[in-house]
Enzyme design. Structure first.
Site, PDB file in Angstrom:
ATOM      1  CB  THR A 122      -0.894  -0.014   1.254  1.00 28.66           C
ATOM      2  OG1 THR A 122      -1.621  -1.236   1.252  1.00 28.66           O
ATOM      3  CG2 THR A 122      -1.852   1.153   1.255  1.00 28.66           C
ATOM      4  NE  ARG A 155     -12.166  -9.689   5.037  1.00 35.48           N
ATOM      5  CZ  ARG A 155     -13.235 -10.484   5.172  1.00 35.48           C
ATOM      6  NH1 ARG A 155     -14.152 -10.206   6.066  1.00 35.48           N
ATOM      7  NH2 ARG A 155     -13.372 -11.550   4.416  1.00 35.48           N
ATOM      8  CD  GLU A 156      -3.076  -8.710   9.912  1.00 34.25           C
ATOM      9  OE1 GLU A 156      -3.165  -9.020  11.105  1.00 34.25           O
ATOM     10  OE2 GLU A 156      -2.352  -7.799   9.490  1.00 34.25           O
ATOM     11  CE  LYS A 208      -5.169  -2.191   1.403  1.00 28.88           C
ATOM     12  NZ  LYS A 208      -4.077  -3.127   1.431  1.00 28.88           N
ATOM     13  N   GLY A 257     -17.630  -0.191  19.187  1.00 29.49           N
ATOM     14  CA  GLY A 257     -16.868  -0.701  20.336  1.00 29.49           C
ATOM     15  C   GLY A 257     -15.576   0.044  20.520  1.00 29.49           C
ATOM     16  CB  CYS A 264      -4.031  -2.139   7.192  1.00 27.72           C
ATOM     17  SG  CYS A 264      -2.965  -3.555   6.914  1.00 27.72           S
TER      18      CYS A 264
END
Ligand code: UGA
Length: 467
Positions: A122, A155-156, A208, A257, A264
């Site tokens: 990125t 996504r992790e 991105k 939350g 990222c």
């Protein structure tokens, strides 16, 4: 095809394994020998569901290997993916593109034949065109060594699925030949119906960072609404549910939350802000600063809630922190809201015991001053306050009656709004959240009257190592 993947962090290791899964011959290269050694054994160097299986399969099939220099990578591959980190620059909002530049400088002099170098890291918009010029200058193959930009949206925790079944493929290219190569690399995915969008380098780069900035904005929006809910006595969880049924809004990314963290979203948001200033359009994106501020305030609000429940001071209060990873299904603790809160509580004088099902080792390295324990029981034994900071399924399955018998006071802060509150309240717990009515139990804040004044410095981590 013969492909190299340079950089084997969360992005590169998964990309290498997935490219081998698609049938390509892949060489993964990294400057960290320990990382390479583990990958070469088929061992995932971090927790990512499904990755180890893919590594083993690729290596056994003889399509996937790790190791070697950039010179060897140049000799091996026809396509080179750059997957190195672009962390936040110390003392700045901008991204550090040094590792990406280093790969071009190191690889290009070895590129003697027509080849495609594909950036996946990125980067700020405008980086790729500069790198393309440098590549052609340094490569013996000159302009036959081309650059493309192909951002990654994985996504992790879902990285394998996101790579093999992506929502879309974005190809920033400057020639038909580069487009043809990328279509060949991703042929099985394109045939399976994945949208493939061909565009210029700058649009690909922006795709991105703007996606991440949008996701961050959505999370901060619902978190800002949580503040309104708190002030009005309304319920943000129900509000998010109602909003999400509008297809234009959607339910995803609406979990109010503790806010966003990780390697990222925070740094990409800040890097986009920095780049927009450089481009003279800082005013247009100034709201992203507020997105960041709203996000940091979540961490502060949880610390304040803990202080309130402790009776005004956190000194000597025993706190159990459930969760250290920045989100569930990963062991990544970079800019983790959970660890930031745990650290702030510790700095305020609390005794903090931290548990995480997977991120324990990384948490020890990132926050050595905290007490790290291997199981929930050790974390909560004798605790005055239990904080639910990362919404692992493991914690959702806890029996609140069992836990209630171990703690000193049955007081829970569910900073992720993810536990079954009714069950916990039935078991005698006082449950407090951000943005949902704090009824139930009314445990008296019994501790000290003096107001602690802890440093909030750890609440917003400005610099993270790349990965
Ligand atoms: C993010 C993007 O989602 C990916 O598309 C992108 O490829 C990746 O960054 C990247 O740039 O490499 P990731 O950092 O793995 O992926 O995590 P997310 O699942 O997006 O979650 C980010 C943070 O937002 C977490 O701390 C999570 O707890 C928080 N979050 C997420 C919320 O607070 N509420 C939500 O509703 C969703």
């Amino acid at each position: 095809m013969k492909i190299t993947v340079i950089g084997t962090g969360y992005l590169g290791a998964v990309h290498a394994a997935c490219m081998a899964e698609l049938g390509h011959h892949v060489l993964g290269v990294d400057s960290r020998p320990d990382r390479i050694a583990r990958l070469a054994w088929g061992e995932a160097p971090f927790y990512e569901p499904g990755l180890a299986e893919l590594l083993t399969r690729g290596i056994s099939a003889g399509r996937l290997s790790f190791g070697g220099s950039l010179a060897e990578a140049a000799a091996f591959g026809d396509v080179h993916f750059i997957c190195v980190g672009t962390p936040q620059l110390p003392g700045s909002l901008a991204a550090d593109t040094g590792h990406v530049e280093g790969v071009i400088e190191g690889l290009a002099p070895h590129l003697t034949r027509a080849t495609l170098v594909v950036g996946k890291s990125t980067v700020p918009v405008g980086t790729a065109s500069g790198l393309a010029r440098r590549l052609a200058e340094l490569a013996p193959a000159a302009t036959a060594a081309e650059l493309a930009w192909n951002p990654e949206f994985l996504r992790e925790g879902y990285a394998v699925r996101d790579t093999l079944e992506p929502d879309r493929l974005v190809a920033g290219v400057t020639s038909e030949a580069a487009d043809a190569v990328l279509r060949q690399v991703y042929a099985p995915l394109i045939e399976a119906g994945t949208p493939y969008i061909r565009t210029d380098l700058g649009t690909a780069e922006l795709a991105k960072v703007s996606a991440n900035a949008f996701l961050a904005t959505k999370i901060s929006f619902i978190n800002a609404m949580a503040d309104v809910c708190d002030a009005a006595g309304a319920d943000v969880v129900t509000l998010a549910e109602v909003l999400g049924y509008d297809a234009r809004i959607g339910h995803k990314g609406m979990a109010a939350g503790l806010g966003f963290g990780g390697g990222c979203l925070p740094k990409d948001l800040r890097a986009l802000l920095a780049r927009s200033e450089e481009l003279g359009v800082g005013d247009s994106l100034r709201f992203l600063h507020e997105v960041d501020v709203v996000n940091t305030r979540r961490r502060e609000a949880v610390v304040e809630l803990a202080r309130e429940l402790a009776g005004g001071s956190l000194a000597s209060v025993s706190v159990a922190a459930l969760g250290a990873a920045f989100k569930p299904e990963t062991d990544d603790v970079r800019d983790s809201p959970a660890l930031a809160v745990a650290t702030a509580l510790h700095e305020a004088g609390a005794r903090v015991r931290v548990h995480d099902p997977k991120a324990g080792d990384n948490a020890i390295q990132a926050a050595p001053a905290l007490e790290h324990v291997p199981d929930v029981e050790s974390a909560v034994e004798g605790a005055d306050i239990v904080l639910h900071l990362t919404e692992w399924r493991h914690y959702q399955e806890i029996d609140p009656a069992w836990l209630g018998a171990i703690v000193r006071r049955p007081v829970l802060i569910d900073a992720r709004n993810a536990l079954p509150h009714a069950r916990w309240r039935e078991a005698g717990w006082t449950v407090r959240c951000l943005g949902t009515p704090g009824a139930g139990g009314g445990a008296a804040p019994v501790r000290h009257a003096t107001q602690g004044a802890e440093s909030q410095s750890m609440l917003s981590q400005q610099h993270q190592p790349g990965g």
